[in-house]
Motif scaffolding. Structure first.
Motif, PDB file in Angstrom:
ATOM      1  N   GLU A 144       0.831  -1.205   0.000  1.00 17.02           N
ATOM      2  CA  GLU A 144       0.000   0.000   0.000  1.00 17.02           C
ATOM      3  C   GLU A 144       0.866   1.257   0.000  1.00 17.02           C
ATOM      4  O   GLU A 144       0.609   2.217  -0.727  1.00 17.02           O
ATOM      5  CB  GLU A 144      -0.941   0.005   1.210  1.00 17.02           C
ATOM      6  N   ALA A 145       1.909   1.250   0.825  1.00 16.45           N
ATOM      7  CA  ALA A 145       2.792   2.418   0.905  1.00 16.45           C
ATOM      8  C   ALA A 145       3.506   2.658  -0.422  1.00 16.45           C
ATOM      9  O   ALA A 145       3.815   3.800  -0.772  1.00 16.45           O
ATOM     10  CB  ALA A 145       3.809   2.219   2.019  1.00 16.45           C
ATOM     11  N   ALA A 146       3.745   1.576  -1.152  1.00 14.97           N
ATOM     12  CA  ALA A 146       4.422   1.721  -2.446  1.00 14.97           C
ATOM     13  C   ALA A 146       3.471   2.134  -3.552  1.00 14.97           C
ATOM     14  O   ALA A 146       3.903   2.402  -4.677  1.00 14.97           O
ATOM     15  CB  ALA A 146       5.096   0.404  -2.818  1.00 14.97           C
ATOM     16  N   GLY A 147       2.165   2.172  -3.232  1.00 14.48           N
ATOM     17  CA  GLY A 147       1.185   2.609  -4.218  1.00 14.48           C
ATOM     18  C   GLY A 147       0.603   1.500  -5.066  1.00 14.48           C
ATOM     19  O   GLY A 147      -0.037   1.762  -6.087  1.00 14.48           O
ATOM     20  N   VAL A 148       0.782   0.226  -4.640  1.00 11.58           N
ATOM     21  CA  VAL A 148       0.252  -0.904  -5.414  1.00 11.58           C
ATOM     22  C   VAL A 148      -1.250  -1.040  -5.137  1.00 11.58           C
ATOM     23  O   VAL A 148      -1.676  -1.131  -3.991  1.00 11.58           O
ATOM     24  CB  VAL A 148       0.982  -2.207  -5.039  1.00 11.58           C
ATOM     25  N   GLU A 149      -2.039  -1.074  -6.207  1.00  9.42           N
ATOM     26  CA  GLU A 149      -3.489  -1.185  -6.060  1.00  9.42           C
ATOM     27  C   GLU A 149      -3.864  -2.603  -5.661  1.00  9.42           C
ATOM     28  O   GLU A 149      -3.410  -3.584  -6.259  1.00  9.42           O
ATOM     29  CB  GLU A 149      -4.189  -0.818  -7.366  1.00  9.42           C
ATOM     30  N   MET A 150      -4.738  -2.704  -4.638  1.00 13.09           N
ATOM     31  CA  MET A 150      -5.139  -3.998  -4.103  1.00 13.09           C
ATOM     32  C   MET A 150      -6.632  -4.208  -4.304  1.00 13.09           C
ATOM     33  O   MET A 150      -7.413  -3.258  -4.407  1.00 13.09           O
ATOM     34  CB  MET A 150      -4.812  -4.074  -2.605  1.00 13.09           C
ATOM     35  N   GLY A 151      -7.054  -5.481  -4.337  1.00 17.15           N
ATOM     36  CA  GLY A 151      -8.458  -5.823  -4.451  1.00 17.15           C
ATOM     37  C   GLY A 151      -9.102  -6.021  -3.095  1.00 17.15           C
ATOM     38  O   GLY A 151      -8.454  -5.928  -2.051  1.00 17.15           O
ATOM     39  N   GLU A 152     -10.395  -6.335  -3.101  1.00 11.18           N
ATOM     40  CA  GLU A 152     -11.155  -6.478  -1.864  1.00 11.18           C
ATOM     41  C   GLU A 152     -10.635  -7.620  -0.995  1.00 11.18           C
ATOM     42  O   GLU A 152     -10.753  -7.589   0.228  1.00 11.18           O
ATOM     43  CB  GLU A 152     -12.638  -6.702  -2.182  1.00 11.18           C
ATOM     44  N   LYS A 153     -10.092  -8.651  -1.606  1.00  7.79           N
ATOM     45  CA  LYS A 153      -9.590  -9.804  -0.865  1.00  7.79           C
ATOM     46  C   LYS A 153      -8.125  -9.665  -0.490  1.00  7.79           C
ATOM     47  O   LYS A 153      -7.516 -10.604   0.013  1.00  7.79           O
ATOM     48  CB  LYS A 153      -9.795 -11.077  -1.684  1.00  7.79           C
ATOM     49  N   GLY A 154      -7.550  -8.486  -0.751  1.00  8.16           N
ATOM     50  CA  GLY A 154      -6.138  -8.290  -0.466  1.00  8.16           C
ATOM     51  C   GLY A 154      -5.245  -8.726  -1.599  1.00  8.16           C
ATOM     52  O   GLY A 154      -4.014  -8.747  -1.452  1.00  8.16           O
ATOM     53  N   GLN A 155      -5.823  -9.083  -2.749  1.00 11.13           N
ATOM     54  CA  GLN A 155      -5.021  -9.519  -3.883  1.00 11.13           C
ATOM     55  C   GLN A 155      -4.392  -8.333  -4.612  1.00 11.13           C
ATOM     56  O   GLN A 155      -4.902  -7.221  -4.564  1.00 11.13           O
ATOM     57  CB  GLN A 155      -5.868 -10.332  -4.871  1.00 11.13           C
TER      58      GLN A 155
END
Length: 446
Positions: free
Chosen positions: A272-283
């Motif tokens: 998250e801190a690196a800006g990577v987009e995540m899905g609802e399940k944490g994927q």
């Protein structure tokens, strides 16, 4: 210049393949693994589980041997012997994976790694490294419910390490892991109760095939508790478990295994801190080239929650390495992925189920063969196999193959080529049968 061309986090099947192939192309590669090289499949998944499946099959084979003229005077199962031999084989394979990486001059960091920026990684030891590309291949981890007494239950991670074989085991879940361990422990002599919150198990498989598995399992003595949930777990003074239920009577057991799904293993990686987009399940959300929302960060395997299968992770890793280090760009085709459940008996499928085909194509034809394998017939075992072909009614093309019976996964691997190659039912009809085999039923259905 960055320390590495590629830094891989997670040394499972996907991570090892990406690291090895990228290094073979000449890339400077490092890989970090906080547990053991080999990941879920090798260490606590499909490899040790399949070895348990092999061990479980001997229960019926030894019973059947008498009808084939063999005198087996004594049959006794020793769980510690199988457990320790399986763990030794896992250790051997882990060493082989490690040698593969070392032979390709991949730098191995046996510690946790976290992302601190688009091209930066911090290791647990405090060491900071940089890489042009970062690949996340950390897989998935079992989901454990938040209920009172959950510390008394186990997941599929711990099931291979049990001190003793449980006399009575409750397995919660309706997926392939629950079904496989239900068959394994039943064959070892445990009383097995499978608990599921609905009346549907193995949702992604053809319903007729699944129904056959349930029928066989019930006849074997596996107990099913559908529309039931586990509310609380209490450990008695003698070590047994009292499991408080909703939907059925409370259950007394020696062990409780939760196999209620797996979630992407992304917690604490700094994504998250690196800006990577995540899905609802944490994927990790990725495109067809396995690239995340951050151009230098990629992901393959279960951590992307596309298809949680080892061969898929390996294909994704191969495509990643070929595309970005091998100058041969390509993408994974997810349209024809075979899968199997190593239950007792096993089932397997590829392509569309009958229900999916009806919804998508409308006009379909189905062909089935319902038979008793020759070995079962002589052994006096009333267990029937079921094979099914799903055919597009408009063009005769086979769009699905589904089966349950001895060696079904071994047979389906070759049959899956027919789906990939878009073969027609007439191609099967024109193929001479190999007799006497179970597989010949695939070309004899009319």
């Amino acid at each position: 210049m960055a320390d590495f061309d590629l830094f891989v986090i997670g040394a499972g099947s996907g991570g090892v393949r990406a690291a090895r192939v990228s290094a073979a192309y000449g890339a400077r590669v490092a890989i970090a693994e906080e547990y053991r090289v080999g990941g879920t499949c090798v260490i606590r998944g499909c490899v040790p589980k399949k070895l348990l499946v092999y061990g479980a099959h001997f229960a019926e084979d030894l019973e059947d041997a008498a009808m084939f003229g063999w005198d087996v005077p004594k049959k006794r199962f020793d769980w510690p012997t199988l457990r320790d031999n399986v763990l030794a084989e896992v250790t051997r394979i882990e060493a082989a994976y490690t040698d593969t990486l070392t032979n390709h001059e991949v730098t191995i960091f046996r510690e946790r790694a976290e992302i601190t920026g688009p091209n930066a990684i911090r290791l647990a030891s405090g060491k900071q490294v940089t890489a042009d590309k970062i690949l996340i291949a950390t897989g998935a981890t079992p989901v454990m419910p938040k209920i009172e007494g959950i510390e008394h239950a186990i997941s599929s991670n711990e099931v291979f390490l049990l001190d003793a074989l449980p006399k009575r085991i409750v397995i919660a879940g309706g997926g392939y892991i629950a079904s496989e361990f239900a068959g394994i422990f039943h064959q070892f002599g445990s009383h097995v109760t499978l608990v599921n919150r609905t009346d549907v198990i193995l949702r992604q498989y053809d319903q007729q095939i699944v129904d056959r598995l349930i029928q066989i399992s019930l006849r074997k003595g596996i107990d099913f508790k559908f529309h039931s949930t586990i509310d609380k777990i209490d450990r008695r003074d003698d070590g047994s478990l009292h499991i408080s239920m909703t939907g059925c009577d409370d259950i007394e057991a020696s062990a409780l295994l939760f196999a209620t799904g797996r979630k992407p293993n992304t917690s604490g990686l700094g994504l998250e801190a690196a800006g990577v987009e995540m899905g609802e399940k944490g994927q990790i959300k990725v495109d067809a080239d396995n690239r995340s929302s951050v151009p230098s960060i990629f992901a393959v395997g279960d951590v992307t929650d596309r298809i949680q299968l080892t061969p898929v992770a390996i294909r994704e890793a191969q495509a990643f390495a070929d595309t970005f280090f091998g100058n041969t760009p390509h993408q994974v085709d997810y349209s024809c992925v075979p899968s199997a459940v190593f239950s007792h008996p096993p089932l397997a499928g590829v392509g569309m189920t009958e229900g999916e085909a009806r919804n998508k194509l409308g006009q379909i034809k189905t062909y089935t063969s319902d038979f008793r394998a020759m070995k079962n017939a002589l052994a006096g075992r009333d267990e029937r196999s079921l094979y099914k072909l799903v055919v597009d009614g408009s063009n005769d093309r086979i769009v699905g193959i589904h089966m349950i019976g001895p060696d079904a996964p071994e047979i389906l691997q070759a049959a899956a080529v027919a789906i990939k190659g878009k073969l027609k039912k007439s191609d099967f009809d024109a193929t001479v049968a190999l007799h006497p085999t179970m597989a010949e039923e695939l070309v004899l259905m009319r």
